[in-house]
Design a protein around this motif. Structure first.
Motif, PDB file in Angstrom:
ATOM      1  N   GLU A  17       0.708  -1.249   0.028  1.00  0.00           N
ATOM      2  CA  GLU A  17       0.130   0.176  -0.140  1.00  0.00           C
ATOM      3  C   GLU A  17       0.770   1.218   0.054  1.00  0.00           C
ATOM      4  O   GLU A  17       0.649   2.073  -0.738  1.00  0.00           O
ATOM      5  N   GLU A  18       1.719   1.122   0.813  1.00  0.00           N
ATOM      6  CA  GLU A  18       2.833   2.379   0.776  1.00  0.00           C
ATOM      7  C   GLU A  18       3.455   2.751  -0.319  1.00  0.00           C
ATOM      8  O   GLU A  18       3.715   3.702  -0.939  1.00  0.00           O
ATOM      9  N   CYS A  19       3.861   1.674  -1.305  1.00  0.00           N
ATOM     10  CA  CYS A  19       4.773   1.641  -2.426  1.00  0.00           C
ATOM     11  C   CYS A  19       3.682   2.185  -3.488  1.00  0.00           C
ATOM     12  O   CYS A  19       4.085   3.101  -4.268  1.00  0.00           O
ATOM     13  N   THR A  20       2.565   1.561  -3.391  1.00  0.00           N
ATOM     14  CA  THR A  20       1.600   2.209  -4.320  1.00  0.00           C
ATOM     15  C   THR A  20       1.225   3.526  -4.416  1.00  0.00           C
ATOM     16  O   THR A  20       1.333   4.214  -5.406  1.00  0.00           O
ATOM     17  N   ILE A  21       1.011   3.935  -2.960  1.00  0.00           N
ATOM     18  CA  ILE A  21       0.962   5.363  -3.109  1.00  0.00           C
ATOM     19  C   ILE A  21       1.914   6.417  -3.224  1.00  0.00           C
ATOM     20  O   ILE A  21       1.749   7.442  -4.076  1.00  0.00           O
ATOM     21  N   GLU A  22       3.183   5.993  -2.803  1.00  0.00           N
ATOM     22  CA  GLU A  22       4.252   6.812  -3.002  1.00  0.00           C
ATOM     23  C   GLU A  22       4.551   6.795  -4.528  1.00  0.00           C
ATOM     24  O   GLU A  22       5.011   7.858  -5.166  1.00  0.00           O
ATOM     25  N   LEU A  23       4.509   5.730  -5.324  1.00  0.00           N
ATOM     26  CA  LEU A  23       4.657   5.691  -6.691  1.00  0.00           C
ATOM     27  C   LEU A  23       3.684   6.536  -7.537  1.00  0.00           C
ATOM     28  O   LEU A  23       3.954   7.349  -8.439  1.00  0.00           O
ATOM     29  N   LYS A  24       2.294   6.563  -7.150  1.00  0.00           N
ATOM     30  CA  LYS A  24       1.539   7.225  -7.687  1.00  0.00           C
ATOM     31  C   LYS A  24       1.767   8.658  -7.438  1.00  0.00           C
ATOM     32  O   LYS A  24       1.719   9.317  -8.681  1.00  0.00           O
ATOM     33  N   TYR A  25       2.186   9.339  -6.422  1.00  0.00           N
ATOM     34  CA  TYR A  25       2.422  10.642  -6.071  1.00  0.00           C
ATOM     35  C   TYR A  25       3.564  11.063  -6.742  1.00  0.00           C
ATOM     36  O   TYR A  25       3.654  12.318  -7.276  1.00  0.00           O
ATOM     37  N   CYS A  26       4.613  10.352  -6.690  1.00  0.00           N
ATOM     38  CA  CYS A  26       5.954  10.521  -7.295  1.00  0.00           C
ATOM     39  C   CYS A  26       5.761  10.699  -8.753  1.00  0.00           C
ATOM     40  O   CYS A  26       6.345  11.713  -9.443  1.00  0.00           O
ATOM     41  N   THR A  27       4.865   9.833  -9.366  1.00  0.00           N
ATOM     42  CA  THR A  27       4.780  10.059 -11.034  1.00  0.00           C
ATOM     43  C   THR A  27       4.026  11.170 -11.554  1.00  0.00           C
ATOM     44  O   THR A  27       3.980  11.764 -12.486  1.00  0.00           O
ATOM     45  N   LEU A  28       3.143  11.506 -10.288  1.00  0.00           N
ATOM     46  CA  LEU A  28       2.254  12.925 -10.659  1.00  0.00           C
ATOM     47  C   LEU A  28       3.008  14.051 -10.544  1.00  0.00           C
ATOM     48  O   LEU A  28       2.489  15.004 -11.231  1.00  0.00           O
ATOM     49  N   ALA A  29       4.012  14.124  -9.798  1.00  0.00           N
ATOM     50  CA  ALA A  29       4.658  15.393  -9.326  1.00  0.00           C
ATOM     51  C   ALA A  29       5.887  15.521 -10.511  1.00  0.00           C
ATOM     52  O   ALA A  29       6.910  15.023 -10.329  1.00  0.00           O
TER      53      ALA A  29
END
Length: 142
Positions: free
Chosen positions: A58-70
């Motif tokens: 869950e933490e990996c998925t969230i971080e990956l999502k926000y890092c790719t959006l930024a």
């Protein structure tokens, strides 16, 4: 306890990870609430990276999502995503039901890791998801 286990696994990894990264032996491991970071060099490109290994999908998925959006020159960028190697399930104690075990194994269907919160932790660093971030050798002040 789980963070200590992950930190020990990362710390005991040989100087190469996945035949793609050379770990920096002169750097101490860094850890936070969601994972452990070690610095490395990409063998193919020669770029320096920070490898972040995550405890839970869950933490990996969230971080990956926000890092790719930024997308900004001031935000660290994702260089690579390393999927975990599936691990053999660890033996359950006699108190764990087979329904709980099956539910834990199904938690990985749409995430970047093959384990979720509460599931048995992999016994090898290859069982954890990892994001390779660009590593700058300077600060914004410079």
């Amino acid at each position: 306890r789980a963070m200590r286990t992950l930190k020990a696994l990362v710390g005991s990894t040989s100087k190469e990870y996945k035949s793609k990264y050379i770990l920096d032996p002169n750097e101490d491991l860094k850890h936070g609430a969601s994972g452990v970071v070690v610095f490395a060099t990409n063998k193919i490109s020669g770029r320096r990276v920070a490898l972040k290994f995550f405890l839970h999908n869950e933490e990996c998925t969230i971080e990956l999502k926000y890092c790719t959006l930024a997308k900004s020159e001031y935000v660290i960028q994702v260089e690579d995503m390393i999927q975990p190697t599936p691990q053999e399930p660890q033996p359950q104690d006699d108190n764990a039901s087979s329904d709980q075990s099956a539910a834990k194994q199904d938690m990985d269907t749409q995430d970047c890791s093959n384990h979720g919160a509460g599931a048995p932790l992999p016994q090898s660093i290859d069982g954890y998801s990892c994001i390779a971030f660009e590593r700058a050798d300077y600060t914004l002040g410079e």
